[in-house]
Design a protein around this motif. Structure first.
Motif, PDB file in Angstrom:
ATOM      1  N   GLU B 276       0.826  -1.185   0.000  1.00 32.12           N
ATOM      2  CA  GLU B 276       0.000   0.000   0.000  1.00 32.12           C
ATOM      3  C   GLU B 276       0.870   1.247   0.000  1.00 32.12           C
ATOM      4  O   GLU B 276       0.633   2.182  -0.762  1.00 32.12           O
ATOM      5  CB  GLU B 276      -0.921  -0.018   1.216  1.00 32.12           C
ATOM      6  N   SER B 277       1.903   1.173   0.824  1.00 33.36           N
ATOM      7  CA  SER B 277       2.745   2.366   0.895  1.00 33.36           C
ATOM      8  C   SER B 277       3.511   2.529  -0.408  1.00 33.36           C
ATOM      9  O   SER B 277       3.771   3.621  -0.881  1.00 33.36           O
ATOM     10  CB  SER B 277       3.694   2.288   2.088  1.00 33.36           C
ATOM     11  N   ARG B 278       3.838   1.360  -0.959  1.00 33.68           N
ATOM     12  CA  ARG B 278       4.531   1.428  -2.236  1.00 33.68           C
ATOM     13  C   ARG B 278       3.624   2.023  -3.305  1.00 33.68           C
ATOM     14  O   ARG B 278       4.037   2.849  -4.092  1.00 33.68           O
ATOM     15  CB  ARG B 278       4.952   0.005  -2.669  1.00 33.68           C
ATOM     16  N   PHE B 279       2.401   1.584  -3.296  1.00 37.29           N
ATOM     17  CA  PHE B 279       1.436   2.104  -4.263  1.00 37.29           C
ATOM     18  C   PHE B 279       1.303   3.618  -4.101  1.00 37.29           C
ATOM     19  O   PHE B 279       1.240   4.347  -5.060  1.00 37.29           O
ATOM     20  CB  PHE B 279       0.081   1.428  -4.056  1.00 37.29           C
ATOM     21  N   ARG B 280       1.245   4.039  -2.898  1.00 37.97           N
ATOM     22  CA  ARG B 280       1.121   5.470  -2.589  1.00 37.97           C
ATOM     23  C   ARG B 280       2.256   6.222  -3.270  1.00 37.97           C
ATOM     24  O   ARG B 280       2.040   7.208  -3.968  1.00 37.97           O
ATOM     25  CB  ARG B 280       1.291   5.644  -1.081  1.00 37.97           C
ATOM     26  N   SER B 281       3.411   5.677  -2.999  1.00 40.05           N
ATOM     27  CA  SER B 281       4.583   6.367  -3.528  1.00 40.05           C
ATOM     28  C   SER B 281       4.537   6.347  -5.059  1.00 40.05           C
ATOM     29  O   SER B 281       4.894   7.298  -5.718  1.00 40.05           O
ATOM     30  CB  SER B 281       5.842   5.721  -2.961  1.00 40.05           C
ATOM     31  N   LEU B 282       4.056   5.222  -5.561  1.00 37.96           N
ATOM     32  CA  LEU B 282       3.910   5.097  -7.011  1.00 37.96           C
ATOM     33  C   LEU B 282       2.942   6.150  -7.536  1.00 37.96           C
ATOM     34  O   LEU B 282       3.180   6.822  -8.530  1.00 37.96           O
ATOM     35  CB  LEU B 282       3.384   3.689  -7.334  1.00 37.96           C
ATOM     36  N   TYR B 283       1.862   6.259  -6.847  1.00 31.10           N
ATOM     37  CA  TYR B 283       0.829   7.204  -7.225  1.00 31.10           C
ATOM     38  C   TYR B 283       1.393   8.609  -7.244  1.00 31.10           C
ATOM     39  O   TYR B 283       1.134   9.380  -8.161  1.00 31.10           O
ATOM     40  CB  TYR B 283      -0.328   7.096  -6.225  1.00 31.10           C
ATOM     41  N   GLU B 284       2.175   8.882  -6.225  1.00 38.03           N
ATOM     42  CA  GLU B 284       2.710  10.245  -6.113  1.00 38.03           C
ATOM     43  C   GLU B 284       3.865  10.468  -7.094  1.00 38.03           C
ATOM     44  O   GLU B 284       3.997  11.526  -7.660  1.00 38.03           O
ATOM     45  CB  GLU B 284       3.227  10.492  -4.676  1.00 38.03           C
ATOM     46  N   ASN B 285       4.670   9.435  -7.220  1.00 36.84           N
ATOM     47  CA  ASN B 285       5.924   9.654  -7.939  1.00 36.84           C
ATOM     48  C   ASN B 285       5.932   9.064  -9.362  1.00 36.84           C
ATOM     49  O   ASN B 285       6.893   9.240 -10.096  1.00 36.84           O
ATOM     50  CB  ASN B 285       7.086   9.038  -7.166  1.00 36.84           C
ATOM     51  N   SER B 286       4.881   8.328  -9.677  1.00 30.26           N
ATOM     52  CA  SER B 286       4.882   7.651 -10.970  1.00 30.26           C
ATOM     53  C   SER B 286       4.997   8.639 -12.129  1.00 30.26           C
ATOM     54  O   SER B 286       4.546   9.780 -12.035  1.00 30.26           O
ATOM     55  CB  SER B 286       3.571   6.866 -11.115  1.00 30.26           C
ATOM     56  N   SER B 287       5.581   8.170 -13.195  1.00 30.24           N
ATOM     57  CA  SER B 287       5.604   8.991 -14.405  1.00 30.24           C
ATOM     58  C   SER B 287       4.328   8.732 -15.200  1.00 30.24           C
ATOM     59  O   SER B 287       4.062   9.391 -16.185  1.00 30.24           O
ATOM     60  CB  SER B 287       6.832   8.649 -15.251  1.00 30.24           C
ATOM     61  N   ILE B 288       3.591   7.747 -14.758  1.00 27.58           N
ATOM     62  CA  ILE B 288       2.320   7.448 -15.406  1.00 27.58           C
ATOM     63  C   ILE B 288       1.234   8.272 -14.725  1.00 27.58           C
ATOM     64  O   ILE B 288       1.168   8.340 -13.495  1.00 27.58           O
ATOM     65  CB  ILE B 288       1.997   5.951 -15.294  1.00 27.58           C
ATOM     66  N   GLY B 289       0.413   8.894 -15.523  1.00 24.00           N
ATOM     67  CA  GLY B 289      -0.663   9.693 -14.966  1.00 24.00           C
ATOM     68  C   GLY B 289      -1.804   8.801 -14.499  1.00 24.00           C
ATOM     69  O   GLY B 289      -2.114   7.795 -15.148  1.00 24.00           O
ATOM     70  N   ILE B 290      -2.366   9.130 -13.321  1.00 26.76           N
ATOM     71  CA  ILE B 290      -3.491   8.352 -12.809  1.00 26.76           C
ATOM     72  C   ILE B 290      -4.618   9.346 -12.517  1.00 26.76           C
ATOM     73  O   ILE B 290      -4.384  10.417 -11.973  1.00 26.76           O
ATOM     74  CB  ILE B 290      -3.084   7.608 -11.517  1.00 26.76           C
ATOM     75  N   TYR B 291      -5.782   8.979 -12.957  1.00 25.92           N
ATOM     76  CA  TYR B 291      -6.885   9.934 -12.720  1.00 25.92           C
ATOM     77  C   TYR B 291      -8.131   9.201 -12.269  1.00 25.92           C
ATOM     78  O   TYR B 291      -8.263   7.995 -12.390  1.00 25.92           O
ATOM     79  CB  TYR B 291      -7.188  10.712 -14.004  1.00 25.92           C
ATOM     80  N   ARG B 292      -9.028  10.005 -11.743  1.00 23.07           N
ATOM     81  CA  ARG B 292     -10.381   9.508 -11.497  1.00 23.07           C
ATOM     82  C   ARG B 292     -11.295  10.635 -11.904  1.00 23.07           C
ATOM     83  O   ARG B 292     -11.079  11.776 -11.538  1.00 23.07           O
ATOM     84  CB  ARG B 292     -10.567   9.164 -10.012  1.00 23.07           C
ATOM     85  N   THR B 293     -12.305  10.272 -12.712  1.00 24.97           N
ATOM     86  CA  THR B 293     -13.244  11.328 -13.137  1.00 24.97           C
ATOM     87  C   THR B 293     -14.648  10.830 -12.884  1.00 24.97           C
ATOM     88  O   THR B 293     -14.873   9.629 -12.733  1.00 24.97           O
ATOM     89  CB  THR B 293     -13.110  11.626 -14.644  1.00 24.97           C
TER      90      THR B 293
END
Lengths: 126, 1057
Positions: B276-293
């Motif tokens: 989970e923490s890794r995912f968090r960091s991924l979410y924050e630091n990823s070069s891939i954009g993540i969105y929710r609309t």
């Protein structure tokens, strides 16, 4: 000593054969032709030291043949002897007019023939 | 329970009712149990009655309805009291309380748990006294005894224990001793049950202090129950985490509890936390954009990467963007996106162009997923966005490059193919590759097909295959390149190729490159050949080479140069040395030419005459070029010299000979003409021009026939070509020609074919004008005719006079005789006779020459020659004399006929008898190749004719028929009578008579042009002609050259006096 070569042109087989026999026995090389055309072909192979030629022949006659011989620098100086059955004056005149050719009339004597041949060859050497 | 008292001596009996798999399972029970099996309820009831099992186990799925079976067993008095365990599938809709079984277990179960449960039941049953408060025990452990008796036959809670037999279950007394424990707990903690029952908790959890454990127990006693995790080190050293739940039962002063191994669960949990923490960091630091609309396009959430990717400063700024209104991308409508997303639930790998904040565009790859509530309404969309602009560019760059490379490969003079090393499959093959190897397009699919297609010769193919494999396997790069491989094309042509294989082992690829080197290879060979032969050629051609250093005037000569110039080999030469060889005039030319070449750059190509030191004169041909430095200053002069003495001499001789020929040609009184194969006049002499009345310019280059009158012109050119190809030349004839201007002339023409070389012959035609001669003959003929007419006229007159003057018959006869006599004398006169004599003389002289020379030879070599040789010449003499005699006969006959002395004396003659004798004589000339057919249709025995004349006619005709059919064939002789005349026909299939000769056929001594090889005097047919005439007959013939001749003679019977 090198043998002299004599070319015999005579359409009558019997006479031709006798000439070849005689001249071979007398120590000459002989080449013989049945007519002028065949003789011209032989001349391409070997130049004789003397030519004995009949006058009345089919195809190229003796006088025509002699003209051709004179016309070719390779053969022009070969001693030439006409054997002619035409004992008439015209034929003799003609033979004489054509150059240095000798002539003999048929029938001939062997001694006369040999004398003429040797004479012609002698003259040629000189 | 029954059999309680005998329990110690008797084995416990278990009855199984189930299918085979359950029976196998039954075998797993320890041997202290006696196992029975039954397949049906009836069998089970019977077994229950006869064997009294201690427990019955029924597989619910087996033997029909397990519940009904159970009920039947429970309803029989024999089996009513036997505990029944029902094994049911987990998902079977079984109401446990309705089942009459004592215990229900759920499948699958682990055998240890099941066995433990069963044993427990049996043990409890067998030693019912041991746990007096069994009901309470059962109750507290979750087992409810339905019937309430101590056998624990009720199902409820007990079944749960067994169901959860994966969990450990234990009972501990207040002092910490293990009162009871199930197998699961034992195996979890790493003990055997027997060991466990003798241990205390403190023994088991030895790493914990005893006081701590006792403290915990006291805690539980006061609190009633507790659940906690603790670490435990198993006896085998394995560390586990267990969850322990304990409940204190004050009634029996025991702890009941579960032990669960939660090691895996713990691990999973901590992994989850980590992830989970890794995912968090991924979410924050990823070069891939993540969105929710929201479904209507409001941006609820976007990670920093997406914000940045789209060129915004913050999420707030981005959130103001309504996707429904502005859209993400121009090429892919929002509507389409929504429809796809909501119908399929997700979108994967959608590539599109997105707008950034500043209006620029980026390529993205998007994955999106829709999240829905329970009613199926879309709540929100979530997605990831990857900026693939760079990849797109790279991709397009690669495509462009690929296109470029493909274009280059297709146009390059090299062929290119790629194959897998492991499978031999050809992955790429350029059309040029196939073209160079000369194989059909798309015919190469594998390395195997390459060998099959390219190397058509099986033997060579094997050689190349082995060589290729061994060279590639060697790993030696120098062996990957082959030059000048000979390729035999399907068309039969040959090619040479150079090929290179580049293995890329880590990618399993082999790159093959091929180049067509046919021309180059052949050039190389030719070059080698030419280099090799150059030296030889120089020697043979007498070509020397030289170089003149203009500064020092030093000459460098090749070996051949010394030979040509006649100087000692290898001695250094100066220009002056060379110049000495040139005569003054030549030297002047040489110097001029060289200085011209140097000063004016003119071409240097000259012929000179030189005089060698030994005095020999040679002719040379010089060619050279001036070499200059960068300033244009001449530094060297070099070139070649060829000895052309032979050529020069030949040229001179040729010129001389030509001159001589010319003089003969031009001075000849006879017209002479040369024509080529098409009949085009190539050369004529003056005499010819005079004869035909044309200028030389109008003759040369024109068909020879141009001199003739048009009609004759066409015919003669046709005949010329025919004779040229069939070697029909070399002939002599006399003919009247109608010249182009209409003038008629008689020419004696002699043609000869002169072959200079094969297929290049010219025809020499010599023309002599014999018009005068012919005219004389003609005049004579006319004169004779006139005389004859005169005779006739006079005869007529005489006849008239005869009639008039019957009385003067005698006198008239005298006149007639005198006249006839004188006329015939006149007829004999003239040149005709001369010609006859001249011809005859020749014909006689030849056999006489043979005779005379033979006789003289015999005399001359009488002693030398052997007998047989002499015999030969005697024979020859006899033959010649025979020939002379027959010739003489013929001439006499002819002469008599001409002079009218040939008597006509007919008599009654037996023709067939005469022919019989004649045929007998003819046998001598007949050869085996001939067939002879004789047919006589005479009507009478004798005819009134002159036998001698007729015999002479027939003998000549028949002899000729055989003689002029040298190749054989049929000779037909037909005798007939018609209108009182005798008819004779002689037909052969021989050589025939050429058309132009036919009109002269009956002339004495005339011989046809095609009879040169056949002996004859030319008198026979003249005699025939004359004899037929004397007989008042007619002779006719028809002949085709090469096909044969037919002679027909008609002889009327003579008039009887």
């Amino acid at each position: 000593m090198k043998k002299n070569t004599i070319m015999i042109i005579e359409d009558n087989e019997s006479v031709r054969e006798n000439l070849v026999t005689l001249l071979s026995e007398e120590g000459f090389e002989t080449v013989s032709a049945v007519n002028g055309e065949a003789a011209l072909n032989l001349l391409n192979l070997k130049l004789p030291d003397l030519i004995i030629c009949d006058v009345l022949m089919p195809k190229i006659n003796g006088f025509e043949f002699y003209s051709l011989i004179l016309g070719n620098e390779k053969t022009a100086s070969i001693p030439f002897l006409f054997l002619t059955a035409k004992a008439d004056k015209d034929a003799i005149k003609k033979a004489e007019s054509l150059g240095s050719a000798k002539y003999m009339t048929k029938p001939f004597k062997i001694d006369d023939l040999l004398e003429t041949i040797n004479g012609a060859l002698q003259t040629d050497c000189n | 329970m029954m059999g309680v008292n005998s329990a110690q001596t008797k084995k416990n009996k278990i009855l199984f009712i189930g299918d085979n798999s359950e029976l196998i399972f039954a075998n797993a029970f320890p041997s202290e149990y006696e196992i029975f099996t039954a397949a049906s309820a009836d069998a089970a009831v019977e077994l229950a009655r006869t064997h009294s099992p201690d427990i019955i186990l029924i597989d619910l799925a087996a033997a029909g309805n397990g519940i009904e079976l159970c009920r039947q067993i429970k309803s029989k008095p024999q089996s009513l009291n036997i505990p029944v365990i029902l094994a049911a599938d987990k998902d079977s809709e079984l109401n446990f309380s309705e089942a009459s079984a004592d215990v229900v277990i759920l499948k699958p179960f682990n055998s240890a748990g099941l066995i433990a449960g069963l044993i427990e039941m049996l043990r409890v049953g067998n030693s019912s006294g041991e746990y007096k408060s069994g009901e309470g025990f059962l109750s507290e452990t979750g087992l409810t005894n339905k019937s309430g008796n101590t056998l624990g036959a009720g199902s409820g809670r007990l079944s749960r224990v067994l169901m959860t037999a994966m969990d450990g279950f234990w009972i501990v007394d207040e002092n910490g001793f293990i009162a009871d424990v199930n197998e699961a707990a034992c195996s979890m903690l790493g003990y055997k049950r027997g060991e466990m029952l003798n241990l205390k908790i403190t023994d088991i959890f030895a790493e914990k202090s005893e006081s701590k454990i006792h403290g915990k127990m006291a805690e539980i006693i006061s609190a009633g129950s507790d659940k906690f995790e603790t670490r435990h080190t198993r006896r085998d050293g394995c560390k586990i985490i267990v969850e322990i739940s304990l409940t204190w039962h004050p009634e029996d002063r025991l702890f009941y509890g579960f032990i669960r191994d939660i090691t895996e669960a713990k691990k999973t949990q901590s992994a989850l936390v980590e992830s989970e923490s890794r995912f968090r960091s991924l979410y924050e630091n990823s070069s891939i954009g993540i969105y929710r609309t929201t479904p209507d396009g409001r941006i609820v959430m976007a990670n920093p990467a997406l914000v940045k990717m789209l060129g915004f400063d913050s999420l707030e700024e981005l959130s103001r963007r309504n996707l429904e209104e502005v859209g993400f991308e121009p090429a892919y409508s929002r509507k389409k996106f929504r429809e796809k997303l909501e119908s399929e639930g997700e979108i994967k790998g959608l590539e599109a162009v997105w707008h950034r904040a500043d209006g620029t565009e980026i390529y993205v790859r998007e994955n999106a997923k829709v999240f829905k509530d329970e009613s199926g309404t879309a709540l929100y969309y979530e997605g990831t966005v990857e900026d693939i602009s760079h990849r797109k560019e790279t991709e397009q760059e690669i495509i462009r490059k690929n296109q470029l490379i493909t274009a280059i490969l297709e146009h390059a003079p090299i062929g290119f193919a790629v194959n897998r090393i492991s499978t031999g499959k050809i992955e790429y093959v350029g059309s040029r590759f196939e073209e160079i190897y000369g194989v059909p397009r798309h015919s190469l699919h594998s390395v195997e097909s390459f060998f099959e297609e390219v190397y058509t010769d099986p033997e060579f193919r094997e050689i190349m295959r082995e060589r290729t494999i061994s060279d590639i396997m060697s790993g030696d790069t120098s062996r990957m390149h082959w030059d000048n491989i000979p390729i035999t094309l399907r068309s039969g042509g040959k090619k040479f190729v150079s090929a290179m294989n580049i293995p890329v082992f880590d990618q399993d690829l082999m790159v093959s490159v091929v180049r067509d080197v046919t021309e180059q290879h052949l050039n190389e060979i030719a070059l080698l050949e030419s280099e090799k032969s150059l030296r030889e050629a120089q020697r043979i051609a007498s070509v020397g080479s030289w170089e003149n250093d203009l500064a020092g005037n030093a000459l460098v000569w090749s070996d051949e140069m010394y030979r040509i110039m006649g100087l000692p080999h290898g001695v250094p030469v100066k220009l002056a040395d060379a110049e000495k060889l040139f005569p003054p005039e030549e030297l002047k030319r040489l110097r001029n030419a060289i200085s011209n070449a140097i000063l004016h750059n003119s071409v240097y190509s000259e012929d000179y005459k030189i005089i060698r030191p030994d005095g020999e004169i040679r002719f040379i041909h010089d060619e050279g070029e001036v070499l200059r430095d960068e300033n244009g200053k001449a530094v060297k002069f070099r070139g070649i010299t060829q000895d052309i003495t032979g050529r020069k001499i030949t040229e001179e001789i040729l010129a001389e000979s030509e001159l001589r020929f010319r003089s003969v040609w031009e001075s000849s009184k006879d017209g002479m003409r040369l024509t080529d194969k098409d009949g085009i006049t190539t050369m004529v002499n003056e005499a010819y021009c005079r004869l035909v009345g044309f200028h030389k310019e109008d003759l040369v280059g024109q068909p020879f026939s141009a001199i003739y009158f048009p009609e004759q012109s066409r015919k003669s050119i046709e005949s010329y070509r025919e004779r040229y190809t069939n070697n029909g030349f070399d002939d002599y004839y006399e003919r009247e020609f109608i010249l182009q201007n209409g003038v008629k002339k008689w020419f004696a023409v002699s043609n000869s074919k002169i072959e200079f070389e094969k297929d290049n012959a010219v025809i020499l035609s010599i023309f002599r004008d014999i018009s005068d001669q012919k005219l004389t003959e003609k005049v004579l003929g006319q004169y004779r005719e006139e005389l004859e007419q005169l005779v006739e006229a006079r005869t007529l007159e005489l006849k008239k006079a005869n009639i008039r003057l019957i009385g003067e018959i005698q006198k008239k006869n005298e006149y007639e005789l005198i006249l006839k006599h004188s006329l015939e004398k006149e007829k004999e006169a003239g040149d005709l006779k001369d010609k006859f004599i001249s011809n005859t003389s020749h014909e006689f002289r030849t056999p006489l020459t043979a005779i005379l020379s033979s006789v003289e030879l015999l005399r001359r070599f009488d002693e030398k020659w052997p007998r047989d040789k002499k015999e030969y010449f005697f024979e020859k003499i006899i033959n010649s004399i025979d020939h002379l005699i027959s010739l003489l006969d013929e001439v006499l006959t002819l002469s008599r006929a001409d002079s009218g002395k040939l008597n006509f004396s007919p008599a009654d003659t037996d023709i067939e008898k005469m022919i019989g004798n004649l045929l007998h004589e003819i046998e001598a000339v007949k050869k085996p190749e001939h067939t002879f057919e004789y047919n006589s249709q005479l009507k009478r025995g004798t005819y009134f004719i002159d036998e001698k004349l007729l015999r002479s006619v027939l003998t000549n005709l028949l002899t000729n028929a055989f003689k002029y059919s040298p190749a054989g064939g049929k000779v037909r002789f037909i005798v007939n009578e018609k209108n009182g005349s005798l008819q004779f026909m002689v037909a052969d299939e021989g050589i025939g008579i050429p058309e132009p000769d036919q009109k002269f056929l009956f002339e004495p001594f005339f011989r046809s042009s095609n009879t040169i090889d056949i002996q004859g005097s030319g008198l026979g047919l003249s005699i025939v002609y004359k004899a037929v005439n004397i007989h008042n007959g007619k002779i006719d013939f028809h002949s085709e050259p090469g096909r044969g001749s037919v002679f027909t003679v008609i002889i009327p019977e003579g008039e009887r006096a």
